[in-house]
Design a protein around this motif. Structure first.
Motif, mmCIF file in Angstrom:
data_model
loop_
_atom_site.group_PDB
_atom_site.id
_atom_site.type_symbol
_atom_site.label_atom_id
_atom_site.label_comp_id
_atom_site.label_asym_id
_atom_site.label_seq_id
_atom_site.Cartn_x
_atom_site.Cartn_y
_atom_site.Cartn_z
ATOM 1 N N PRO A 8 0.860 -1.263 -0.040
ATOM 2 C CA PRO A 8 -0.039 0.017 0.062
ATOM 3 C C PRO A 8 0.762 1.230 -0.080
ATOM 4 O O PRO A 8 0.478 2.431 -0.004
ATOM 5 C CB PRO A 8 -0.856 -0.104 1.418
ATOM 6 N N HIS A 9 2.274 1.190 0.325
ATOM 7 C CA HIS A 9 3.104 2.394 0.127
ATOM 8 C C HIS A 9 3.261 3.108 -1.127
ATOM 9 O O HIS A 9 3.387 2.433 -2.098
ATOM 10 C CB HIS A 9 4.308 1.861 0.676
ATOM 11 N N PRO A 10 2.937 4.433 -0.794
ATOM 12 C CA PRO A 10 2.861 5.139 -2.135
ATOM 13 C C PRO A 10 3.893 5.404 -3.063
ATOM 14 O O PRO A 10 4.049 5.911 -4.253
ATOM 15 C CB PRO A 10 2.196 6.665 -1.838
ATOM 16 N N ASP A 11 5.074 4.878 -2.402
ATOM 17 C CA ASP A 11 6.493 5.138 -3.248
ATOM 18 C C ASP A 11 6.917 3.828 -3.637
ATOM 19 O O ASP A 11 8.143 3.490 -3.863
ATOM 20 C CB ASP A 11 7.409 5.770 -2.451
ATOM 21 N N ASP A 12 6.176 2.475 -3.333
ATOM 22 C CA ASP A 12 6.618 1.292 -3.863
ATOM 23 C C ASP A 12 6.560 0.867 -5.057
ATOM 24 O O ASP A 12 5.453 0.556 -5.855
ATOM 25 C CB ASP A 12 5.788 0.336 -2.951
ATOM 26 N N ILE A 32 -7.634 -5.902 -6.416
ATOM 27 C CA ILE A 32 -6.288 -5.576 -5.559
ATOM 28 C C ILE A 32 -6.448 -5.678 -4.286
ATOM 29 O O ILE A 32 -7.507 -5.353 -3.463
ATOM 30 C CB ILE A 32 -6.301 -3.954 -5.769
ATOM 31 N N ILE A 33 -5.192 -6.438 -3.669
ATOM 32 C CA ILE A 33 -5.383 -6.576 -2.272
ATOM 33 C C ILE A 33 -4.028 -6.013 -1.523
ATOM 34 O O ILE A 33 -2.981 -6.480 -1.898
ATOM 35 C CB ILE A 33 -5.276 -8.248 -1.899
ATOM 36 N N ASN A 34 -4.109 -5.068 -0.499
ATOM 37 C CA ASN A 34 -2.968 -4.454 -0.052
ATOM 38 C C ASN A 34 -2.373 -5.233 1.281
ATOM 39 O O ASN A 34 -2.429 -4.814 2.352
ATOM 40 C CB ASN A 34 -3.373 -3.009 0.511
ATOM 41 N N GLU A 35 -2.057 -6.440 0.868
ATOM 42 C CA GLU A 35 -1.385 -7.090 1.981
ATOM 43 C C GLU A 35 -0.595 -8.143 1.307
ATOM 44 O O GLU A 35 -0.508 -8.368 0.169
ATOM 45 C CB GLU A 35 -2.249 -7.672 2.860
ATOM 46 N N ASP A 36 0.511 -8.785 2.468
ATOM 47 C CA ASP A 36 1.142 -9.839 1.795
ATOM 48 C C ASP A 36 0.168 -11.062 1.354
ATOM 49 O O ASP A 36 -0.673 -11.215 1.664
ATOM 50 C CB ASP A 36 2.048 -10.502 2.690
ATOM 51 N N THR A 211 2.532 8.599 5.549
ATOM 52 C CA THR A 211 1.664 7.471 6.434
ATOM 53 C C THR A 211 0.234 7.319 5.396
ATOM 54 O O THR A 211 -0.067 7.939 4.824
ATOM 55 C CB THR A 211 1.099 7.938 7.626
ATOM 56 N N ASN A 212 0.183 5.931 5.593
ATOM 57 C CA ASN A 212 -1.258 5.518 4.534
ATOM 58 C C ASN A 212 -2.378 5.655 5.459
ATOM 59 O O ASN A 212 -2.358 5.157 6.522
ATOM 60 C CB ASN A 212 -0.833 4.058 4.339
ATOM 61 N N THR A 213 -3.427 6.276 5.005
ATOM 62 C CA THR A 213 -4.634 6.743 5.623
ATOM 63 C C THR A 213 -5.699 5.915 5.293
ATOM 64 O O THR A 213 -6.863 6.029 5.705
ATOM 65 C CB THR A 213 -4.973 8.226 5.308
ATOM 66 N N ALA A 214 -5.586 4.848 4.449
ATOM 67 C CA ALA A 214 -6.658 4.113 3.924
ATOM 68 C C ALA A 214 -7.476 3.382 4.957
ATOM 69 O O ALA A 214 -6.839 3.032 6.051
ATOM 70 C CB ALA A 214 -6.148 2.864 3.113
ATOM 71 N N ALA A 219 -1.775 -3.793 9.766
ATOM 72 C CA ALA A 219 -0.370 -3.669 10.476
ATOM 73 C C ALA A 219 0.646 -3.709 9.533
ATOM 74 O O ALA A 219 1.786 -2.978 9.682
ATOM 75 C CB ALA A 219 -0.336 -4.710 11.658
ATOM 76 N N ALA A 220 0.546 -4.147 8.305
ATOM 77 C CA ALA A 220 1.499 -4.330 7.351
ATOM 78 C C ALA A 220 1.967 -3.093 6.852
ATOM 79 O O ALA A 220 3.053 -2.946 6.304
ATOM 80 C CB ALA A 220 1.168 -5.275 6.324
ATOM 81 N N ASP A 221 0.898 -2.169 6.874
ATOM 82 C CA ASP A 221 1.526 -0.770 6.307
ATOM 83 C C ASP A 221 2.570 -0.125 7.006
ATOM 84 O O ASP A 221 2.998 0.737 6.589
ATOM 85 C CB ASP A 221 0.103 0.057 6.515
ATOM 86 N N ALA A 222 2.675 -0.413 8.505
ATOM 87 C CA ALA A 222 3.562 0.425 9.180
ATOM 88 C C ALA A 222 4.813 0.093 8.555
ATOM 89 O O ALA A 222 5.813 1.171 8.656
ATOM 90 C CB ALA A 222 3.367 -0.034 10.587
ATOM 91 N N THR A 223 5.162 -1.060 8.081
ATOM 92 C CA THR A 223 6.541 -1.269 7.509
ATOM 93 C C THR A 223 6.729 -1.264 6.017
ATOM 94 O O THR A 223 7.384 -1.782 5.464
ATOM 95 C CB THR A 223 6.871 -2.916 7.996
#
Length: 1284
Positions: A8-12, A32-36, A211-214, A219-223
Motif C-alpha cells: 500500500p506504500h505510495p512510493d513502492d 487489488i489486495i493491499n497485503e502480503d 503514512t497510509n490513511t486508507a 499492520a503491514a502498512d507500518a513497515t
C-alpha cells in the motif's frame, strides 16, 4: 477473478508497475489486495494469483506480473518485434535505471546509509543513464510504437522516485525529451488513477515519510517503507535477495555499509541539532545587474534623420538604437524598387529580385512563425538590395474568410447580442469592412517593428477591387475551360460554422483510448476513443456478422457490409444481405480489397455518405448514399426515435437501442485520431454537399514535372519526396465555402421559363453559368438554351471561394493580372518564394498550379522552406501550453505577470489557462528580458538550419543581445582609437606595410565575406551568422583589438610608430566598415546606428544609409591567405598555452618571461615575427625564442604548444615555491589513495565476471586519468624543486 497482492506504500514502485498495467485491462482487471500473499502461495509482493479457469498459477515479481497484465490489455507489443523491444526496455528499467534511482533517492528517504560522495556519483550515473533514454526519446512520443506500452510503464515507474524527490528543474531542463515523455505518461488516465496528480521535484532534500490513511490499512502498512526499501535493494543488488551463502568479500562489504549507515545517522543527528538552533540572519545576496534601458530623447519628426552627432550612450540599449530609423528609411524610399533608378523598366545588369510576402491573416497577430519568416525574408531582401539588384518585397494581407467571420460574429454577439443572420448579409459584410479598417493593419505595424523593408505603397489586401477582379477572372476562365466543375462529394463540415473547411483548418487530435472531449453545443463532454462492436443479422438465416465502429451513430446510414474477396470466413455470404435493425433496409454483403482481414472480425460496416473510404466503396459497388446529418448536426433520413436528435445524443441512443435488441457485442478502448475544427473546436463531420471543385490532375502533373525538369527548385531538397507524393496523387480541390465574408462565387444557377427546357438540378453543371456580371451570365445562359434573355432567371451561388483560391493567384494578382501592367511585366515571374514547410501543399503547390494554368509561367524560380518554430523543449507552440510567444514581447521584454495577463485576456478555458500559466512560470520565472529586434532576428537566422523544426530558447536570444553590446563597445573603442581627425583612404586596399596581425585580420575579414556571400546564395543562414559572430567576437575583439593596443599607446614615440599606427587605423576602419555591412541584412538597426558614426571614404558619393551601401564581395575583398592564417594560428596556440600555464600557477596580474624553445630556425623566425602579438595577448614580460640546442633557464614551468614549439614560463621568484610544493604533495597523496583503492577493486578475483563491462571501462578510464594527473603533479613538483 485474479487477485493482485501489492504494497500500500505510495512510493513502492515495484507494486505501482502492475497496478498501472492492470488499469489497461479494465475487462479483466484483478482484485487489488493491499497485503502480503497467504503463505500457501509461497510468493512475495507484488504477486498475481490467477483463478482456477486459468490454471490457478501464481506469478511473483513486478516484471512477470506486469507482463501478464500488459498482454491481457494488449500493451506488450502488437507483434514479435514490438514485444522484443518492450522486453528490452523492461530489462533497461530493471538493470540500468532502478539501481541508480535507488542509490540516489534512498538516502533522502533515510533508508540506506550512503556517504555524500557515493550518493553524488550515483546521481551522475543516473543523469548519464537518463541522457541515453533522452536520446532514444528524441524522435518518439512513446518508447515502442505510437501509444503507451509496458515499456513506458516500466521505465516510468523506475524513474518515478527521482522525478518526485531528486531531479530538480535544472536537471529536467537538460533532459527535455525524458521530461516531456514522463509528463505525458503520468497524465494518462490509467497512470492518474494509480498515481494521482503527480508533482515534480522542485528542490532535492530529505523526504518526510508518508503514512497510509486508507480505512482498511493493516499492520503491514507500518513497515511498507521498509518493504519498499528491501524490494528495491534487491533490485539494485539481486545477489542479496534469497541468494546463496555470502562470501567473505560480501560480508566485508556489508560491514562497510553498516559503518557508513552509522556515519550517515550521526550526520543527520548533527543536521537536526543545527536546525533546532536559532538561525542567524543571512546576508542578502547582491541583486543581479539589470540590463540598461537608455532611450533616445532627441526631438525627431517621423521621417527625419536621427541625430548621429550626439555621443553614443555608454552601452547598447535596443530602445535607443531602434528609435527613428524605420520612418527615415521609409521616407527616403529605400524599400522601393525605384530607388536609385529612373524607372523600374530600366535594364539593370545586376538583375531583378522579387518576392511576395506570405500574406498573413488580417485577423492575425504576430507570432514567432511570422518573426522567423520575416527575419529570413528581410535579410534576403536587404542582401539583394545591397547587391544593387532592382529589389521588391511586396506586402499583402489575406482576408482569412473563416477566421475573420468568426471574430466579427463573436464581436457582434458580445456587443449587440446579434447574430449575422439578424443583420443580414449586406450589413454583416459592412461590419466586417468596418472591423478591418479599424483593426486590420495591426500586423503591418508589427512587421515594421521587426524592421521589414517592404514596399508599403504596393501593399495589397485580397478583398481589394484589383485582387477581387483577378479572383473573379481566374474562376470564370477555369470554369469555362471545364477545370472548375460542380459535384456532390464528401467535405470536411463544421456544424458550428455551417461551412466546409479545408484540410489545414482541421486539427488532428490523437487519443490513446477512451477520452471525454468538450463539443460546442453540448453541456456534457462526449466520449471518443472507443470501438463499439455490434451484429447485423443475415437475411433468411439465424447467422449474424459482427462489425465495429468508433462512430456508432453513423450505422443509421449504413447501406452495406464489406468483407475481403479472399476471406474464407465469409465466402458463403456471397449474394446475401444483412438486415438493418431500425428500418426495413436490406444491405448487400460486398467483397472489396480495401478490407483488412486482420482487423476486428474482418467485416466492415459501410456508410458511403459519411466516411471517405466508405464513399469510395460506395462508388465502386454502386451503393445507396444516405445522408443522415443536416448542416447543424441534427439527424435526418432516419427512423424515429432518432429523427431530429443531435448527432452525439444519437450516439448514446443508438448504443442503448442495440443493447435492447441484443445486437450489442462489446465496447473497448481504441487509439484514434479525432478531426477537430481549428476555428470552432467542433468535431468535423464528413458530409455530402454539392460544391465547386478544381480538377487538379493535369495541373498537378505540370507542377511535378516543373520540379523534375529543374525549372522550379525546392530547397532544402528533402521536401521533394513530399512534393512528388502530393502532386502525383493529387485529388480535386473543393473551393466552396458556406460563408458570407470572402469572394462570392461568380456562378449562377439557371432557370429557363420555356417548356422546351426541362428544370435543372443543382448538381447538373449544364444549368450553371459564370459571368463577370449578371448581364453577361444571362447572355451566356440564353445562348446555351437558345432562348431570349428575358426567359432566363438567375440565382447567384451564395457560397464564397476558399481563401486559398485567392492566395493561389497572389503572385500575379498583386500586379493587376489579367491586365498587362508595368509591374506585371517587370516583376512576374518572381525570383523566390520563402515560407514554412507546413504550407507546401496548401499554398505553394496551388500557386505553382494556378500560375502555370492562368499565365503559362511559373510564379517563381525557387522555393525556400524554413523550419517550424517550437519552444525550447521541442513542443509545438500552443496557447494551452502557455508557450506561444509574441515577438514584440521578446523585443521589448515583459514580466511574468504581463504574460499571465495575456492568458487571462485570451479565450482559453480556465483549466487550460491555469496549466498554461504553470508552463510560463516554469519557462520564464522572471518574465522575458528586453532583447531587441536585432538580437531576435539574429537568433532566428542562427537557428534556421535546413531541418523541419527549430527549438527556440529565449536565453539564447538574450545571448545575442550581449553580442550587440560587445559590438557596440568594440565600435566605440575603435572610434576613440581612430580619433576625430581620421580620414579613411578612398578605397579599401593594402598598402604593403601591414603587420602580421593586420594581414591576419584582413585575411579573416575576407574569409567572412566569402562565407556570408556563399551562405546567402545557399540559404545557409547559420553559416552567415556564425561567420559574422566569429569575426566580430573571436577575431576582431578578442585578438586584433587587444593586439594593436600597444601600437596605439606608442603611436607618438617616433615617425615609425606613427606610420605603424596609421596603417593600423586604416586596417581597423576597413574591418568596421566591412564588418557592419556584412551584418546589416540581419541586424539592421544597430548596424545603421554605428555605421552612421563612421567617417566615409567618399563623403560626396557614398550612399546615405548602410542599407543601400554595396554588400561586400569576394572580388573586392580578396586578401584571404592560408599562410597568414596558419602563422597566426601557431601564435594563438602559443598564447593559449602560456595563458593555461599562468592559470595553473595562479599568475593573475604578475607578468613573467616566456622562453619559447623552437624545433628549427623557421619557427624561431615566426616567433620573432609574432613576438609582439604573443607578448601582448599572453600578458608576458618578454618573449624569448630559443633554438632546440639552447638551454632553458632553471625555474620554468613547461608546456607543449605544438610539435614545433615548447613553452617555458619563468616562475622563479614569482611564487611561494614551498607553499606550492606542499599543495602538490597533498594532491599527490589523495591521488595515490584513489589509485590504490581502484587497484584493489580491479585486482579482486571475481571482478571480471561480476562487474558490468561498462563499469569496468569507467574504472579503466578513471585509472588512466589519475595516472596522467599524478605524472603532471610529479612533473610540477620536480620543476618547483629546481627553483628551491
Amino acid at each position: 477473478m485474479a487477485s493482485l497482492y501489492v504494497s500500500p506504500h505510495p512510493d513502492d514502485f515495484r507494486s505501482l508497475l502492475p497496478l498501472i498495467a492492470a488499469e489497461f485491462c479494465p475487462s479483466t482487471r484483478p482484485q487489488i489486495i493491499n497485503e502480503d500473499p497467504p503463505p500457501s502461495l509461497n510468493a512475495r509482493r507484488p504477486a498475481l494469483a490467477l483463478p482456477a479457469g486459468e490454471g490457478e498459477a501464481v506469478l511473483s515479481g513486478a516484471s512477470a506480473v506486469s507482463w501478464y497484465l500488459a498482454c491481457q490489455g494488449t500493451k506488450a507489443g502488437v507483434d514479435a518485434k514490438q514485444q522484443s523491444q518492450v522486453w528490452q526496455w523492461l530489462s533497461f528499467a530493471d538493470n540500468e535505471v532502478t539501481p541508480v534511482s535507488c542509490a540516489v533517492v534512498f538516502p533522502l528517504m533515510g533508508v540506506m546509509g550512503m556517504d555524500k560522495k557515493l550518493q553524488q556519483s550515483s546521481r551522475a550515473e543516473l543523469l548519464r543513464v537518463l541522457k541515453v533514454l533522452d536520446q532514444a526519446l528524441e524522435p518518439r512520443t512513446f518508447l515502442v510504437g505510437e501509444s503507451v506500452t509496458l515499456a513506458d510503464m516500466a521505465v516510468v515507474t523506475s524513474v518515478l522516485l527521482p522525478f518526485k524527490y531528486a531531479l530538480e528543474p535544472p536537471d529536467r531542463k537538460v533532459l527535455t525529451n525524458v521530461t516531456r515523455w514522463f509528463t505525458t505518461c503520468v497524465n494518462q488516465p490509467q497512470f492518474l488513477k494509480v498515481l494521482g496528480k503527480f508533482s515534480l521535484c522542485e528542490k532535492m532534500g530529505p523526504v518526510t515519510p508518508k503514512t497510509n490513511t486508507a480505512a482498511n490499512a493493516t499492520a503491514a502498512d507500518a513497515t511498507a517503507a521498509d518493504a519498499t526499501a528491501a524490494d528495491a535493494t534487491a533490485a539494485a543488488d539481486p545477489a542479496t535477495a534469497n541468494g546463496p551463502p555470502k562470501t567473505e568479500a560480501q560480508l566485508k562489504k556489508e560491514a562497510k555499509k553498516r559503518e557508513k549507515l552509522e556515519k550517515f545517522q550521526q550526520k543527520k543527528d548533527m543536521e537536526q541539532k543545527k536546525k533546532q538552533q536559532p538561525q542567524t540572519e543571512k546576508k542578502a545576496k547582491p541583486e543581479k545587474k539589470e540590463l540598461g534601458v537608455i532611450t533616445y530623447d532627441v526631438s525627431t519628426s517621423p521621417g527625419e534623420k536621427k541625430d548621429v552627432v550626439c555621443p553614443l550612450p555608454d552601452s547598447y540599449s535596443p530602445q535607443y538604437v531602434e528609435a527613428a530609423w524605420y520612418p527615415w528609411w521609409e521616407k527616403q524610399g529605400f524599400f522601393k524598387p525605384e530607388y536609385g533608378r529612373k524607372s523600374i523598366s530600366e535594364s539593370n545588369p545586376r538583375g531583378v529580385f522579387m518576392m511576395c510576402i506570405p500574406p498573413p491573416n488580417v485577423t492575425g497577430s504576430l507570432h514567432l512563425g511570422h518573426a522567423l519568416t520575416n527575419a529570413i525574408q528581410d535579410s534576403l531582401t536587404r542582401w539583394h538590395r545591397m547587391r544593387g539588384e532592382t529589389t521588391l518585397w511586396n506586402p499583402g494581407c489575406d482576408h482569412a474568410g473563416i477566421a475573420t467571420q468568426v471574430v466579427v460574429e463573436k464581436k457582434l454577439m458580445r456587443e449587440r447580442g446579434m447574430s449575422r443572420h439578424d443583420l443580414g448579409r449586406e450589413k454583416f459584410i459592412q461590419e466586417v469592412w468596418k472591423w478591418k479598417n479599424e483593426k486590420g493593419d495591426r500586423i503591418y505595424h508589427q512587421l515594421k517593428k521587426l524592421g521589414s523593408t517592404l514596399d508599403w505603397d504596393r501593399a495589397c489586401f485580397t478583398m481589394d477591387p484589383k485582387l477581387s477582379y483577378s479572383v473573379q477572372e481566374a474562376f470564370i476562365r477555369m470554369h469555362e475551360e471545364g477545370v472548375i466543375y460542380r459535384s456532390k462529394r464528401l467535405v470536411n463540415w463544421s456544424c458550428t460554422l455551417n461551412s466546409a473547411i479545408s484540410d489545414i483548418e482541421v486539427d488532428k487530435k490523437e487519443l490513446t483510448g477512451r477520452t471525454l472531449l468538450p463539443v460546442p453545443g453540448y453541456k456534457e463532454k462526449v466520449e471518443f476513443g472507443v470501438l463499439v462492436s455490434f451484429a447485423y443479422k443475415i437475411d433468411g438465416s439465424d447467422e449474424e456478422v459482427t462489425v465495429a465502429t468508433t462512430r456508432i451513430e453513423t450505422m443509421l446510414g449504413d447501406t452495406a457490409v464489406a468483407v475481403h474477396p479472399t476471406d474464407p470466413r465469409y465466402q458463403h455470404l456471397k449474394g446475401k444481405t444483412a438486415l438493418h435493425p431500425f428500418c426495413d433496409r436490406k444491405m448487400p454483403i460486398v467483397f472489396d480489397d480495401f478490407v483488412d482481414t486482420s482487423f476486428g472480425t474482418g467485416a466492415v460496416k459501410i456508410t458511403p455518405a459519411h466516411d471517405p473510404n466508405d464513399y469510395d466503396v460506395g462508388v465502386r459497388h454502386n451503393l445507396a448514399f444516405i445522408n443522415i446529418l443536416d448542416e447543424n448536426g441534427l439527424l435526418i433520413n432516419v427512423p424515429p426515435p432518432f429523427l431530429g436528435m443531435k448527432r452525439f445524443e444519437a450516439r448514446k441512443a443508438v448504443l442503448q437501442a442495440l443493447k435492447d435488441r441484443g445486437q450489442f457485442k462489446e465496447i473497448k478502448d481504441n487509439p484514434m485520431v479525432v478531426p477537430v475544427c481549428s476555428r470552432s473546436k467542433d468535431i468535423v463531420e464528413p458530409l455530402l454537399k454539392p460544391q465547386w471543385y478544381v480538377s487538379c490532375a493535369d495541373m498537378g502533373k505540370q507542377a511535378a514535372d516543373a520540379v523534375r525538369e529543374g525549372q522550379l527548385k525546392i530547397i532544402p531538397d528533402h521536401h521533394l519526396k513530399t512534393w512528388f507524393n502530393w502532386m502525383d496523387n493529387i485529388r480535386d480541390w473543393c473551393i466552396s465555402r458556406q460563408l458570407w465574408w470572402g469572394h462570392q462565387i461568380p456562378a449562377y444557377f439557371i432557370t429557363v421559363d420555356d417548356p422546351s427546357a426541362k428544370p435543372g438540378e443543382d448538381m447538373d453543371g449544364h444549368y450553371w453559368v459564370s459571368g463577370r456580371s449578371e448581364e453577361e451570365a444571362r447572355e451566356k445562359a440564353a445562348k446555351r438554351f437558345n432562348v431570349s434573355a428575358d426567359k432566363i432567371a438567375l440565382r447567384q451561388d451564395e457560397d464564397v471561394l476558399d481563401t486559398w483560391f485567392s492566395s493561389g493567384i497572389f503572385p500575379f494578382s498583386i500586379f493587376g493580372w489579367p491586365n498587362e501592367t508595368q509591374d506585371l511585366n517587370v516583376f512576374y515571374p518572381g525570383t523566390l518564394l520563402e515560407t514554412g514547410h507546413d504550407i507546401l501543399f496548401f499554398w505553394v503547390a496551388r500557386m505553382v498550379m494556378m500560375g502555370l494554368k492562368l499565365t503559362g509561367k511559373l510564379p517563381f524560380k525557387e522555393v525556400y522552406l524554413h523550419a517550424v518554430v517550437r519552444d525550447a523543449h521541442g513542443r509545438k507552440m500552443s496557447k494551452s501550453l502557455g508557450n506561444v510567444i509574441d515577438p514584440l514581447d521578446v523585443i521589448t521584454g515583459i514580466s511574468l505577470e504581463g504574460l499571465h495577463a495575456q492568458l487571462k485576456d485570451s479565450n482559453l478555458d480556465p483549466v487550460e489557462a491555469e496549466k498554461a500559466m504553470q508552463g510560463q512560470k516554469s519557462d520564464y520565472p522572471s518574465g522575458i528580458p528586453e532583447c531587441g529586434t536585432d538580437a531576435l532576428r539574429f537568433a532566428l537566422c542562427a537557428y534556421t538550419s535546413q531541418g523541419r523544426d527549430i527549438n527556440l530558447d529565449v536565453n539564447r536570444i538574450l545571448g545575442y543581445r550581449h553580442f550587440c553590446n560587445k559590438l557596440w563597445n568594440a565600435v566605440k573603442f575603435s572610434m576613440k582609437t581612430l580619433g576625430d581627425n581620421f580620414v579613411p583612404s578612398e578605397n579599401a586596399q593594402l598598402c604593403g606595410e601591414e603587420s602580421v596581425v593586420d594581414r591576419w585580420i584582413l585575411s579573416r575579414l575576407s574569409a567572412a565575406v566569402g562565407l556570408c556571400d556563399g551562405g546567402f546564395k545557399a540559404y545557409d543562414f547559420p553559416a552567415i551568422t556564425t561567420a559574422i559572430y566569429n569575426f566580430w567576437l573571436y577575431e576582431l575583439c578578442d585578438v586584433y583589438l587587444e593586439s594593436v593596443k600597444p601600437v596605439f599607446s606608442k603611436a607618438e614615440e617616433d615617425a615609425g610608430s606613427q606610420r605603424r599606427a596609421a596603417v593600423c587605423r586604416q586596417t581597423l576602419y576597413t574591418c568596421l566598415d566591412v564588418g557592419l555591412r556584412l551584418l546589416s541584412p540581419v541586424m539592421p538597426f544597430v548596424t545603421e546606428e554605428l555605421y552612421q558614426r563612421l567617417p566615409r571614404r567618399q563623403p560626396q558619393h557614398d550612399p546615405p544609409s548602410v542599407s543601400v551601401t554595396p554588400y561586400p564581395e569576394s572580388e573586392e575583398f580578396c586578401w584571404h591567405s592560408e599562410e597568414v592564417d596558419r602563422d597566426m594560428e601557431f601564435a594563438m596556440a602559443v598564447v593559449k598555452t602560456i595563458r593555461s600555464l599562468r592559470a595553473d600557477y595562479n599568475l593573475t596580474k604578475t607578468r613573467a618571461d616566456c622562453f619559447l624553445q623552437c624545433i628549427d630556425q623557421a619557427t624561431v623566425s615566426l616567433v620573432q615575427k609574432c613576438s609582439l602579438q604573443i607578448q601582448t595577448l599572453s600578458y608576458s614580460q618578454a618573449v624569448i625564442p630559443l633554438t632546440a640546442n639552447e638551454p632553458v633557464p632553471a625555474g620554468c614551468a613547461v608546456a607543449i604548444a605544438s610539435d614545433r614549439c615548447t613553452v617555458n614560463l619563468m616562475l622563479k621568484g614569482l611564487i611561494d615555491v614551498e607553499k606550492e610544493v606542499a599543495k602538490l604533495m597533498t594532491k599527490k597523496g589523495d591521488l595515490e589513495k584513489q589509485m590504490e583503492k581502484l587497484r584493489e577493486k580491479i585486482a579482486k578475483s571475481d571482478y571480471k565476471e561480476k562487474v558490468p563491462v561498462k563499469v569496468q571501462e569507467q574504472d579503466a578510464e578513471k585509472q588512466r586519468q589519475s595516472q596522467v594527473e599524478l605524472e603532471k603533479v610529479n612533473e610540477a613538483m620536480d620543476n618547483f624543486r629546481k627553483m628551491m
